[in-house]
Design a protein around this motif. Structure first.
Motif, PDB file in Angstrom:
ATOM      1  N   GLY A 190      -0.733   6.031 -10.453  1.00  0.00           N
ATOM      2  CA  GLY A 190      -1.611   8.137  -9.718  1.00  0.00           C
ATOM      3  C   GLY A 190      -3.030   7.137  -9.484  1.00  0.00           C
ATOM      4  O   GLY A 190      -3.689   8.433  -8.754  1.00  0.00           O
ATOM      5  N   GLN A 191      -3.299   6.189  -9.652  1.00  0.00           N
ATOM      6  CA  GLN A 191      -4.779   5.765  -8.998  1.00  0.00           C
ATOM      7  C   GLN A 191      -5.241   4.975  -8.070  1.00  0.00           C
ATOM      8  O   GLN A 191      -4.189   4.181  -7.941  1.00  0.00           O
ATOM      9  N   ALA A 192      -5.888   4.762  -7.955  1.00  0.00           N
ATOM     10  CA  ALA A 192      -6.551   4.170  -6.894  1.00  0.00           C
ATOM     11  C   ALA A 192      -8.034   3.184  -7.376  1.00  0.00           C
ATOM     12  O   ALA A 192      -8.445   4.327  -7.642  1.00  0.00           O
ATOM     13  N   ILE A 193      -8.086   2.131  -6.696  1.00  0.00           N
ATOM     14  CA  ILE A 193      -9.609   1.335  -7.094  1.00  0.00           C
ATOM     15  C   ILE A 193      -9.829   0.860  -5.180  1.00  0.00           C
ATOM     16  O   ILE A 193      -9.011   1.243  -4.974  1.00  0.00           O
ATOM     17  N   LYS A 194     -11.518   1.903  -5.467  1.00  0.00           N
ATOM     18  CA  LYS A 194     -12.240   0.798  -4.102  1.00  0.00           C
ATOM     19  C   LYS A 194     -12.317  -0.667  -4.396  1.00  0.00           C
ATOM     20  O   LYS A 194     -13.011  -0.435  -4.817  1.00  0.00           O
ATOM     21  N   ARG A 224     -14.380  -7.281   3.591  1.00  0.00           N
ATOM     22  CA  ARG A 224     -15.165  -8.097   4.992  1.00  0.00           C
ATOM     23  C   ARG A 224     -16.304  -6.884   4.460  1.00  0.00           C
ATOM     24  O   ARG A 224     -16.163  -6.522   5.845  1.00  0.00           O
ATOM     25  N   LYS A 225     -17.188  -6.646   3.779  1.00  0.00           N
ATOM     26  CA  LYS A 225     -18.056  -5.217   4.084  1.00  0.00           C
ATOM     27  C   LYS A 225     -16.801  -4.280   4.588  1.00  0.00           C
ATOM     28  O   LYS A 225     -18.051  -2.978   5.046  1.00  0.00           O
ATOM     29  N   GLN A 226     -15.799  -4.238   4.473  1.00  0.00           N
ATOM     30  CA  GLN A 226     -15.386  -2.734   4.789  1.00  0.00           C
ATOM     31  C   GLN A 226     -14.133  -2.032   2.697  1.00  0.00           C
ATOM     32  O   GLN A 226     -13.810  -3.321   2.658  1.00  0.00           O
ATOM     33  N   PRO A 227     -14.746  -0.961   3.312  1.00  0.00           N
ATOM     34  CA  PRO A 227     -13.669  -0.112   1.611  1.00  0.00           C
ATOM     35  C   PRO A 227     -12.811  -1.018   1.677  1.00  0.00           C
ATOM     36  O   PRO A 227     -11.735  -1.085   2.780  1.00  0.00           O
ATOM     37  N   LEU A 228     -12.255  -1.113   1.087  1.00  0.00           N
ATOM     38  CA  LEU A 228     -10.441  -1.438   0.548  1.00  0.00           C
ATOM     39  C   LEU A 228      -9.667  -0.677  -0.964  1.00  0.00           C
ATOM     40  O   LEU A 228     -10.042  -0.330  -1.219  1.00  0.00           O
ATOM     41  N   PHE A 229      -9.095  -0.146  -0.588  1.00  0.00           N
ATOM     42  CA  PHE A 229      -8.110   0.464  -1.342  1.00  0.00           C
ATOM     43  C   PHE A 229      -6.871   0.448  -1.381  1.00  0.00           C
ATOM     44  O   PHE A 229      -5.812  -0.387  -0.950  1.00  0.00           O
ATOM     45  N   VAL A 230      -7.028   0.021  -3.321  1.00  0.00           N
ATOM     46  CA  VAL A 230      -5.781  -0.662  -4.681  1.00  0.00           C
ATOM     47  C   VAL A 230      -4.903   0.329  -4.809  1.00  0.00           C
ATOM     48  O   VAL A 230      -5.928   1.123  -5.637  1.00  0.00           O
ATOM     49  N   LYS A 231      -4.209   0.494  -4.310  1.00  0.00           N
ATOM     50  CA  LYS A 231      -3.500   2.408  -5.253  1.00  0.00           C
ATOM     51  C   LYS A 231      -1.862   1.540  -5.460  1.00  0.00           C
ATOM     52  O   LYS A 231      -1.646   1.289  -5.648  1.00  0.00           O
ATOM     53  N   ARG A 232      -2.068   2.041  -6.845  1.00  0.00           N
ATOM     54  CA  ARG A 232      -0.647   2.041  -8.095  1.00  0.00           C
ATOM     55  C   ARG A 232       0.237   3.382  -7.919  1.00  0.00           C
ATOM     56  O   ARG A 232      -0.177   4.521  -8.391  1.00  0.00           O
ATOM     57  N   LEU A 233       1.382   3.299  -7.397  1.00  0.00           N
ATOM     58  CA  LEU A 233       2.310   4.527  -6.585  1.00  0.00           C
ATOM     59  C   LEU A 233       2.789   4.916  -8.172  1.00  0.00           C
ATOM     60  O   LEU A 233       3.024   4.032  -8.827  1.00  0.00           O
ATOM     61  N   THR A 234       2.635   6.351  -8.057  1.00  0.00           N
ATOM     62  CA  THR A 234       3.992   7.013  -8.981  1.00  0.00           C
ATOM     63  C   THR A 234       5.098   6.540  -8.826  1.00  0.00           C
ATOM     64  O   THR A 234       5.459   6.371  -7.775  1.00  0.00           O
ATOM     65  N   ALA A 247     -10.215   8.159  -5.011  1.00  0.00           N
ATOM     66  CA  ALA A 247     -11.333   8.389  -6.472  1.00  0.00           C
ATOM     67  C   ALA A 247     -10.529   9.898  -6.943  1.00  0.00           C
ATOM     68  O   ALA A 247      -9.896  10.612  -6.030  1.00  0.00           O
ATOM     69  N   GLU A 248     -10.657  10.018  -8.179  1.00  0.00           N
ATOM     70  CA  GLU A 248     -10.223  10.764  -8.809  1.00  0.00           C
ATOM     71  C   GLU A 248     -10.614  12.278  -8.626  1.00  0.00           C
ATOM     72  O   GLU A 248     -12.271  12.059  -8.475  1.00  0.00           O
TER      73      GLU A 248
END
Ligand code: FES
Length: 190
Positions: free
Chosen positions: A71-75, A79-89, A139-140
């Motif tokens: 349920g959490q993700a990190i940013k 390559r200078k752009q935002p990347l989301f990595v999320k662990r799904l429930t 983000a939370e």
């Protein structure tokens, strides 16, 4: 090279026993020399265009996913752009899988957007495919939109738990960049 062609006067045009004219040989020799010259010119250009090791290193991002709770993700930054990595429930995975892909604007299953054996790790660019804003939801406490994934506040695009566009003006799903698991817990993006 040009000299070689210039010396091919009519005097030098002779026919040998096997039917190959001397003039043909000179023409072929001139073309071959031009080809080699062309290679010699092209190679330094190609080698100049190849990225240096520094650039290659900067163009990939490593992320340890072991600390990401369901349920959490990190940013991160790729390559200078935002990347989301999320662990799904399990519920988010079930919601993604319950959606018929045929009904989607940009039809893709969750399996197509994740790696085999790691269906719970969703890696996407944090860049809305409409006009490039950074969506909320990583983000939370951030709004996740009507489909529980990400929401772009700029013009109201809603992405689902697999990062697929479900509502709003964005034309395509959040981009999944090239990445691989280098161990059970570490991914390398790029
Ligand atoms: S930039 Fe995201 S909806 Fe327009």
């Amino acid at each position: 090279m040009a000299d070689t062609t210039a010396t091919a006067t009519p005097d030098t045009v002779t026919t040998s026993d096997d039917g190959i004219r001397r003039r043909d040989f000179l023409d072929i020799a001139a073309v071959s020399a031009a080809g080699i010259g062309g290679l010699a010119v092209v190679f330094p250009l190609v080698s100049q265009m190849a990225p240096s090791k520094d650039v290659l290193a900067a163009s990939s991002t490593e992320v340890d996913v072991s600390a990401i709770e369901p349920g959490q993700a990190i940013k991160a930054v790729f390559r200078k752009q935002p990347l989301f990595v999320k662990r799904l429930t399990p519920e988010e995975i079930a919601a993604a899988n319950a959606t018929p892909t045929g009904s989607l604007r940009d039809p893709q299953s969750l399996a197509e957007r994740t790696k085999e054996g790691h269906a719970d790790i969703l890696v996407t660019m944090g860049v809305c495919t409409h006009l490039g804003c950074v969506p909320l939801g990583a983000a939370e406490g951030e709004v996740k939109g009507e489909f529980g994934g990400y929401f772009c506040p700029c013009h109201g695009s809603h992405y689902d738990t697999a990062g697929r566009i479900r509502k709003g003006p964005a034309p395509t799903n959040l981009e999944v960049p090239e990445y691989e698991f280098t161990s059970d817990t570490v991914i390398q993006v790029g």
